[in-house]
Design a protein around this motif. Structure first.
Motif, PDB file in Angstrom:
ATOM      1  N   TYR A 207      45.142  53.277  26.554  1.00  0.00           N
ATOM      2  CA  TYR A 207      43.762  53.285  27.013  1.00  0.00           C
ATOM      3  C   TYR A 207      43.409  51.968  27.700  1.00  0.00           C
ATOM      4  N   ALA A 208      42.558  52.082  28.709  1.00  0.00           N
ATOM      5  CA  ALA A 208      42.126  50.873  29.408  1.00  0.00           C
ATOM      6  C   ALA A 208      40.900  50.272  28.742  1.00  0.00           C
ATOM      7  N   THR A 209      40.177  51.094  27.989  1.00  0.00           N
ATOM      8  CA  THR A 209      38.953  50.600  27.353  1.00  0.00           C
ATOM      9  C   THR A 209      39.314  49.691  26.186  1.00  0.00           C
ATOM     10  N   ASN A 210      38.655  48.553  26.132  1.00  0.00           N
ATOM     11  CA  ASN A 210      38.904  47.640  25.017  1.00  0.00           C
ATOM     12  C   ASN A 210      38.471  48.284  23.706  1.00  0.00           C
ATOM     13  N   PRO A 211      39.252  48.165  22.670  1.00  0.00           N
ATOM     14  CA  PRO A 211      38.856  48.737  21.375  1.00  0.00           C
ATOM     15  C   PRO A 211      37.915  47.803  20.612  1.00  0.00           C
ATOM     16  N   PHE A 212      37.133  47.066  21.321  1.00  0.00           N
ATOM     17  CA  PHE A 212      36.212  46.142  20.651  1.00  0.00           C
ATOM     18  C   PHE A 212      35.030  45.902  21.574  1.00  0.00           C
ATOM     19  N   ASP A 213      33.956  45.414  21.005  1.00  0.00           N
ATOM     20  CA  ASP A 213      32.767  45.025  21.778  1.00  0.00           C
ATOM     21  C   ASP A 213      32.641  43.514  21.676  1.00  0.00           C
ATOM     22  N   PHE A 214      32.220  42.918  22.769  1.00  0.00           N
ATOM     23  CA  PHE A 214      31.860  41.500  22.683  1.00  0.00           C
ATOM     24  C   PHE A 214      30.519  41.405  21.986  1.00  0.00           C
ATOM     25  N   LEU A 215      30.396  40.483  21.090  1.00  0.00           N
ATOM     26  CA  LEU A 215      29.091  40.290  20.461  1.00  0.00           C
ATOM     27  C   LEU A 215      28.146  39.681  21.498  1.00  0.00           C
ATOM     28  N   ILE A 216      26.874  39.929  21.310  1.00  0.00           N
ATOM     29  CA  ILE A 216      25.908  39.387  22.249  1.00  0.00           C
ATOM     30  C   ILE A 216      24.951  38.453  21.536  1.00  0.00           C
ATOM     31  N   ASP A 217      24.459  37.512  22.283  1.00  0.00           N
ATOM     32  CA  ASP A 217      23.545  36.551  21.670  1.00  0.00           C
ATOM     33  C   ASP A 217      22.101  36.981  21.924  1.00  0.00           C
ATOM     34  N   ALA A 218      21.177  36.128  21.528  1.00  0.00           N
ATOM     35  CA  ALA A 218      19.763  36.490  21.604  1.00  0.00           C
ATOM     36  C   ALA A 218      19.308  36.723  23.046  1.00  0.00           C
ATOM     37  N   ASN A 219      20.036  36.137  24.000  1.00  0.00           N
ATOM     38  CA  ASN A 219      19.652  36.309  25.404  1.00  0.00           C
ATOM     39  C   ASN A 219      20.471  37.389  26.087  1.00  0.00           C
ATOM     40  N   ASN A 220      21.109  38.240  25.313  1.00  0.00           N
ATOM     41  CA  ASN A 220      21.930  39.318  25.844  1.00  0.00           C
ATOM     42  C   ASN A 220      23.171  38.834  26.562  1.00  0.00           C
ATOM     43  N   LEU A 221      23.548  37.599  26.355  1.00  0.00           N
ATOM     44  CA  LEU A 221      24.799  37.124  26.947  1.00  0.00           C
ATOM     45  C   LEU A 221      25.949  37.519  26.030  1.00  0.00           C
ATOM     46  N   GLN A 222      26.999  38.014  26.630  1.00  0.00           N
ATOM     47  CA  GLN A 222      28.147  38.426  25.842  1.00  0.00           C
ATOM     48  C   GLN A 222      29.038  37.223  25.530  1.00  0.00           C
ATOM     49  N   PHE A 223      29.604  37.234  24.348  1.00  0.00           N
ATOM     50  CA  PHE A 223      30.623  36.245  24.015  1.00  0.00           C
ATOM     51  C   PHE A 223      31.953  36.761  24.546  1.00  0.00           C
ATOM     52  N   ASN A 224      32.082  36.788  25.863  1.00  0.00           N
ATOM     53  CA  ASN A 224      33.270  37.379  26.473  1.00  0.00           C
ATOM     54  C   ASN A 224      34.293  36.329  26.865  1.00  0.00           C
ATOM     55  N   GLY A 225      34.023  35.090  26.506  1.00  0.00           N
ATOM     56  CA  GLY A 225      34.988  34.045  26.805  1.00  0.00           C
ATOM     57  C   GLY A 225      34.852  33.470  28.196  1.00  0.00           C
ATOM     58  N   ILE A 226      33.870  33.936  28.932  1.00  0.00           N
ATOM     59  CA  ILE A 226      33.712  33.448  30.305  1.00  0.00           C
ATOM     60  C   ILE A 226      32.603  32.411  30.318  1.00  0.00           C
ATOM     61  N   THR A 227      32.940  31.249  30.784  1.00  0.00           N
ATOM     62  CA  THR A 227      31.878  30.264  30.966  1.00  0.00           C
ATOM     63  C   THR A 227      31.175  30.589  32.282  1.00  0.00           C
ATOM     64  N   PRO A 228      29.876  30.378  32.342  1.00  0.00           N
ATOM     65  CA  PRO A 228      29.156  30.761  33.563  1.00  0.00           C
ATOM     66  C   PRO A 228      29.785  30.120  34.809  1.00  0.00           C
ATOM     67  N   VAL A 229      30.064  30.957  35.808  1.00  0.00           N
ATOM     68  CA  VAL A 229      30.702  30.477  37.033  1.00  0.00           C
ATOM     69  C   VAL A 229      29.845  30.901  38.213  1.00  0.00           C
ATOM     70  N   LEU A 230      29.591  29.960  39.100  1.00  0.00           N
ATOM     71  CA  LEU A 230      28.821  30.293  40.299  1.00  0.00           C
ATOM     72  C   LEU A 230      29.791  30.517  41.449  1.00  0.00           C
ATOM     73  N   ASN A 231      29.704  31.707  42.043  1.00  0.00           N
ATOM     74  CA  ASN A 231      30.494  31.979  43.226  1.00  0.00           C
ATOM     75  C   ASN A 231      29.693  31.482  44.426  1.00  0.00           C
ATOM     76  N   THR A 232      30.211  30.450  45.075  1.00  0.00           N
ATOM     77  CA  THR A 232      29.418  29.818  46.131  1.00  0.00           C
ATOM     78  C   THR A 232      29.370  30.659  47.399  1.00  0.00           C
ATOM     79  N   GLU A 233      30.210  31.669  47.508  1.00  0.00           N
ATOM     80  CA  GLU A 233      30.161  32.517  48.701  1.00  0.00           C
ATOM     81  C   GLU A 233      29.133  33.624  48.537  1.00  0.00           C
ATOM     82  N   THR A 234      29.179  34.261  47.393  1.00  0.00           N
ATOM     83  CA  THR A 234      28.241  35.371  47.196  1.00  0.00           C
ATOM     84  C   THR A 234      26.995  34.943  46.441  1.00  0.00           C
ATOM     85  N   PHE A 235      27.022  33.733  45.977  1.00  0.00           N
ATOM     86  CA  PHE A 235      25.923  33.208  45.172  1.00  0.00           C
ATOM     87  C   PHE A 235      25.608  34.101  43.974  1.00  0.00           C
ATOM     88  N   THR A 236      26.655  34.630  43.409  1.00  0.00           N
ATOM     89  CA  THR A 236      26.458  35.379  42.177  1.00  0.00           C
ATOM     90  C   THR A 236      27.015  34.540  41.030  1.00  0.00           C
TER      91      THR A 236
END
Lengths: 770, 346
Positions: free
Chosen positions: A116-145
């Motif tokens: 299966y491609a679906t992860n057998p787990f959910d990332f926990l979320i914090d009070a601001n709905n941010l997932q603890f997905n291991g990704i530190t916030p990254v700014l894409n300077t081309e798309t500004f996302t």
């Protein structure tokens, strides 16, 4: 020489001492003691997802800098809330914090290879709905996302990772680096507060009124708002201080009292926990007169989004009748005025008289949660934390796990005993371990805590090895082996003692790598009544499992257990879940008697990721059970023994052979080039029971498991004079379907004889014989 | 815990022992027999037919409905005049909706509660208030004497109170004063007159704007579970004489008997004023406290029991119809109410 039969029953665990009892074993591998009083083959482990999910894939999608390191589960926790709510919480080495949720795979379509491609787990979320997905916030300077997420600290392989403790139905987690967090089954919040409230500002309420003489150039009259109504208003009336004498009037007390107040604010979070107090406000001063008391207007600080309420505290009148400050011992006490149940109100008008103030709250009743603690334990309704840079044990206010009053700390002293290496609440005591010391914290009759030093010698090197073992005591791994703390109940007369449990397995203990031992993992397998401690051997990560069979007090070992962290589930069945430290065997594993081998199913999960044509597999281990008796010393130097038969008392499991070999005179080599094998059935053909793959419905009947005797004929005439021998029972690589076996005893038919009569000289010429 | 594992793995060549199968089956039976949780069911389609009714939730209802006309208050739940606190049984032994049920296991309840209520009465406490609130003074230049509004009115004065009414006989509520077709008389600016004009009263309705209406009575409702409040309405004033509330809330319940009650409180709410004075403000003569406003709120919305009601006839000095019958006091009755309790099993 007549042959003698030597019977050994009630087999016990490993004892590697040179001379030991006959029922002891020199080596027990991959076996488990059973309450039928025999040794059976131990279970194995496999991925919780078996072959349905490729855990290496998780690692592929994460933002990990060092891909060579591979996937590791860095910590694992069992969170249960109520009878039917159990969750496995774990962290990965990409900094993600997850909840195991096998259910999400159910309605998705597997990839072509069945994974299966679906992860057998959910990332926990914090009070601001941010997932603890291991990704530190990254700014894409081309798309500004911005790719958003949260990332937890990733510990090194020989570190202990996040530790947790359940308090009040919530899971508190600390790792010494990130802020302490708390999980309530829905979200993750910061435990405690990020900041203390800013200083409030207060001033007496004034009104303006247009005086009649404004027309003639006067200003507005400004006056303190006041009231004569009882039970409302601040300040004191009828002072008995200074007197005045008006013209022709008699002396009387001045009808005016200067009053002063100070305020403090605390924050309250969603869990009702209170922050530190703010600095006290500047003193609010005003005058009461004409029987009127006043009101005070306050600007209140606002907290961050974890704050749901604020509490306002105030002194009583700080000034005496002459407007001099009252001494700090009385005047600086702060009492509760009001809880403001929001985080929005910035203005508050206080009209509560001193007599109606709430409870006295001292600044030292409150305090911040220690941010750098590595260890956490719940004991006597308090949360204990330790392992920070200050090497102190700090404990919360009773029932308030996020409020750590400033004075609630225990300095165990003894700096030379090293840093704190573990904490465990057990039998009315909180045991705190240092590298070279053990301390017991107990509650005093007045509710406070005290500590006793138990040892300045033995300490603990592996925080996660500490476990309370039924019938045994509190086990922990020290530099000198695995020790047990016993008899430290407050009210029992049994002496507190520290026992070296690992004496019988000295050789095994010597294999532990001292520099990595800190990361050893202990856990309790209640299903099989075993205490496990997984230790690193020299130069390796955790891989060797030392198993203490606590019901019978016996040791055995198992190999190839790459346990990075483990947890035993509570509730109906107790199962051990562990995270792997081996990137060739990534994922979350469960130990179970159903499995014969290690990662047998999980090893195939890589197929689809790599493309079916590559047929690349993850690692699997097929370790087979070995039971080797202690060397049986039968005679002295000049007498020999010749073994004719070994009768193995074992359970008839079927046609898969059980095998036997011998070792003579403590030689490391076995006697026979190939192991002798016999099927695990009754020797009498009439007594043999039908087996799987051969039995037929209608023809055969169900069988049952029973102990039988299996005779092995052996000879060792071709070898030197035998004074000691050991029997080895096992299954080996030539077994086609190695599976269950159980040994309950054995007997040896041997010819023994002395070549000379030997008498000890000390006996012959002992003083009583002269 | 829904993570279950088989215990035994029989393999090829092993004796066929029924316990091997039973042990493994036991795991699943154990799960199905009472350990199904969100983990099992989250993404798993189960047909409705697979569950008997009330497997996951039970619904209870209780209601109250007055019979007859809405104006007839006696058949509704009469809000207490003896207490400003919450009551659930009125003087006629009529109860507010109540649900009493036995929860077979822990869970939570969702309550939906609605109540419609009606106010009847002028809200006046005494003759002095009648004078203050109901008197309509002469309005220059229309020529008439004082008029008292509110004969037999079942509503309090407030906002616009007219002296022009539809009735033609004194007994009709609000019917005193000018009648629509009456022609208005006016005085001239020099005081002469009155002169009858051709203007009709209905074209220039006369009356008074009562700024401070008698909107001081209020009711509030709440729903409690075993005495613990689930939801509360806050005060709903009598300014709207027929009004409704809807309350909803959720609360956990334990297994066993649970009683969900609804309660109503009625009160006259008044703010108590304190007086102020300051020592700094002085007038030009140095006297302090002379020019200060005389009042401030010291205590808002102090609840007192609703006033008793009584129809009383006052003799007035009004030019038309000197006898006015006023319904002093005010009554409140809950005429319809409904409580729905959904019990969700945890």
């Amino acid at each position: 020489m007549n042959s003698s039969r030597l019977v050994v029953e009630r087999l016990r665990g490993m004892d590697q001492r040179y001379y030991t009892r006959a029922e002891a074993a020199a080596l027990i591998e991959e076996m488990s003691w059973d309450s039928y009083d025999g040794w059976k083959n131990a279970g194995g482990y496999d991925l919780v997802t078996q072959n349905l999910f490729d855990w290496g894939r998780v690692y592929d999608t994460g933002s990990i800098e060092n891909e060579e390191e591979g996937l590791r589960v860095t910590s694992i926790h069992n969170y249960s809330k109520g009878p039917n709510f159990n969750e496995i919480i774990f962290e990965l080495n990409n900094g993600a914090l997850c909840r195991l949720n096998l259910g999400v795979m159910k309605n998705t379509v597997p990839l072509p290879g069945g994974v299966y491609a679906t992860n057998p787990f959910d990332f926990l979320i914090d009070a601001n709905n941010l997932q603890f997905n291991g990704i530190t916030p990254v700014l894409n300077t081309e798309t500004f996302t911005i790719t958003v997420g949260r990332r937890r600290h990733v510990p090194r392989v020989n570190d202990i990772g996040t530790q947790s403790c359940t308090f009040g139905g919530r899971l508190y987690m600390v790792n010494g680096v990130d802020e302490p967090i708390v999980y309530d089954g829905r979200r993750v919040y910061r435990a405690g507060f990020a900041e203390k409230p800013a200083q409030p500002k207060g001033t007496v309420v004034v009104r303006r009124y247009h005086n009649t003489y404004i027309a003639s150039g006067g200003d507005d009259a400004i006056y303190f708002l006041g009231t004569k109504i009882k039970n409302i208003g601040l300040g004191s009336l009828k002072p008995k201080g200074a007197k005045y004498s008006g013209s022709g009037k008699k002396k009387d007390f001045i009808d005016g009292k200067v009053c002063g107040y100070q305020y403090k604010v605390t924050f309250v979070n969603e869990r009702g926990q209170e922050s530190e107090m703010s600095e006290a406000s500047e003193m609010v001063r005003f005058e009461c007169a004409d029987g009127r008391k006043r009101f005070v207007y306050l600007d209140l600080p606002i907290g961050d989004d974890t704050v749901v309420a604020r509490r306002l505290y105030r002194t009583r009148d700080l000034l005496d009748d002459f407007a001099n400050p009252i001494g700090p011992e009385f005047g600086r006490n702060f009492f509760l005025v009001r809880e403001i149940e929001d985080n929005e109100t910035t203005r508050f008008e206080d009209c509560l008289p001193d007599s109606n103030l709430g409870g006295l709250t001292d600044e030292s009743d409150l305090g911040p949660i220690p941010g750098d603690s590595k260890f956490i334990a719940s004991f006597k309704n308090c949360l204990f934390m330790a392992g920070g840079a200050d090497n102190l044990v700090k404990f919360s206010a009773s029932g308030k796990p996020e409020v750590f009053p400033r004075r609630n700390l225990i300095d165990l002293g003894d700096a030379d005993a090293g840093k704190i290496t573990g904490m465990y609440a057990s039998t009315n005591t909180l045991a705190v371990f240092k590298e070279h010391g053990i301390y017991l914290i107990t509650q005093r009759a007045d509710g406070g805590f005290q500590y006793k030093t138990i040892s300045r010698d033995v300490g603990c090197v592996a925080p996660r090895s500490i476990r309370d073992i039924p019938f045994t005591g509190l086990a922990f791994l020290s530099q000198k082996g695995l020790f047990v703390l016993k008899g430290f109940l407050e009210s029992t007369d049994s002496p507190t003692e520290i026992v070296n449990l690992s004496t019988p397995i000295k050789e095994v203990i010597d294999r532990i790598c001292p520099s990595s031992a800190y990361a050893s993992v202990g856990c309790l397998d209640r299903d099989n009544k075993e205490y496990w401690v997984c230790v690193p051997t020299i130069g390796e990560k955790n891989n060797l499992l030392l198993v203490w069979h606590y019901e019978v007090g016996a040791w055995s070992i198992r190999k190839n257990y790459p346990i990075n962290c483990a947890v035993e589930t509570k509730g109906g069945g107790s199962k051990i879940f562990f995270g792997s430290n081996d990137h060739e065997m990534p994922g979350l594993f469960v130990f179970n008697n159903f499995y014969s081998f290690k990662n047998e199913l999980g090893s195939t999960a890589k197929l689809t990721r790599q493309g079916e044509e590559t047929k690349e597999l993850y690692k699997t281990e097929r370790d087979l059970p070995v039971y080797e008796t202690a060397p049986l010393k039968l005679n002295g130097v000049y007498s020999g023994v010749h073994v004719s038969y070994v009768n193995l008392y074992c359970v008839a499991y079927g046609n898969e052979p059980i095998k036997l070999n011998l070792k003579l005179n403590r030689d490391q080599r076995v006697l026979l080039d190939s192991n002798k094998e016999r099927i695990q059935q009754h020797t009498d053909n009439q007594e043999r029971l039908p087996v799987y793959n051969e039995a037929r419905f209608g023809l055969d009947s169900f069988g049952f498991h029973r102990p039988v005797v299996i005779r092995f004929d052996v000879t060792h005439f071709h070898r030197t004079l035998t004074t000691e021998f050991a029997v080895q029972v096992l299954q080996d690589a030539l077994n086609e379907y190695p599976n269950r076996l159980m040994i309950v005893g054995y007997s040896v038919d041997a010819k023994m004889g002395e070549q000379k009569n030997i008498r000890a000289m000390t006996d012959v010429i002992s003083p009583d014989r002269r | 815990m829904s993570l279950k594992f088989p215990n035994v793995r029989p393999d090829r060549g092993e004796i066929i022992e029924p316990d091997d199968l039973n042990q493994n089956l036991k795991q699943f039976v154990d799960e199905i027999n009472g350990n199904l949780t969100h983990d099992n069911l989250s993404d798993f389609d189960l047909e409705q037919s697979m569950f008997k009714d009330e497997t996951f939730s039970e619904v209870y209802q209780s209601s109250l409905e007055a019979t007859g006309d809405w104006d007839v208050m006696s058949s509704g739940f009469i809000v207490s005049k003896d207490s400003a606190g919450y009551t659930r049984v009125d003087s006629n032994d009529k109860s507010m909706p109540l649900v009493n049920f036995i929860a077979e296991r822990d869970g939570y309840i969702i309550v939906d509660f609605t109540a419609s209520f009606v106010w009847r009465g002028s809200g006046l406490l005494n003759e002095e208030e009648f004078e203050v609130y109901h008197k309509i003074e002469k309005h220059y230049p229309v020529d008439h004497k004082k008029i008292y509004w509110g004969n037999k009115s079942m509503l309090p004065a407030g906002g616009w109170i007219g002296s022009v009414g539809a009735g033609t006989v004194p007994d009709s509520p609000g019917g005193l004063g000018y009648h629509p077709r009456d022609k208005l008389s006016v005085e001239a600016s020099d005081g002469s007159g009155p002169f009858t004009t051709s203007l009709k009263a209905r074209d220039f309705p006369q009356g008074r704007w009562l700024v401070d209406g008698l909107d001081r009575f209020a009711v509030k409702f709440r729903v409690v579970s075993n005495g613990n409040e689930i939801c509360e309405s806050g005060w709903v004033y009598n300014g709207v004489d027929r009004n409704s509330v809807f309350l909803t809330g959720v609360i956990p319940v334990r297994a066993g008997r649970n009683e969900i009650r609804t309660e109503v409180a009625g009160a006259m709410l008044q703010s108590i004023y304190g007086t102020s004075s300051g020592i700094r403000a002085k007038d030009s003569d140095g006297d302090k406290g002379q020019f200060f406003p005389k009042s401030l709120y010291s205590s808002r919305d102090v609840a007192m029991p609703l006033p008793k009601s009584e129809a009383k006839t006052f003799s007035t000095d009004a030019s038309q119809d000197p006898d006015v019958t006023i319904n002093l006091g005010i009554d409140c009755a809950v005429q319809a109410s409904n409580l729905v309790v959904q019990y969700r099993k945890a």
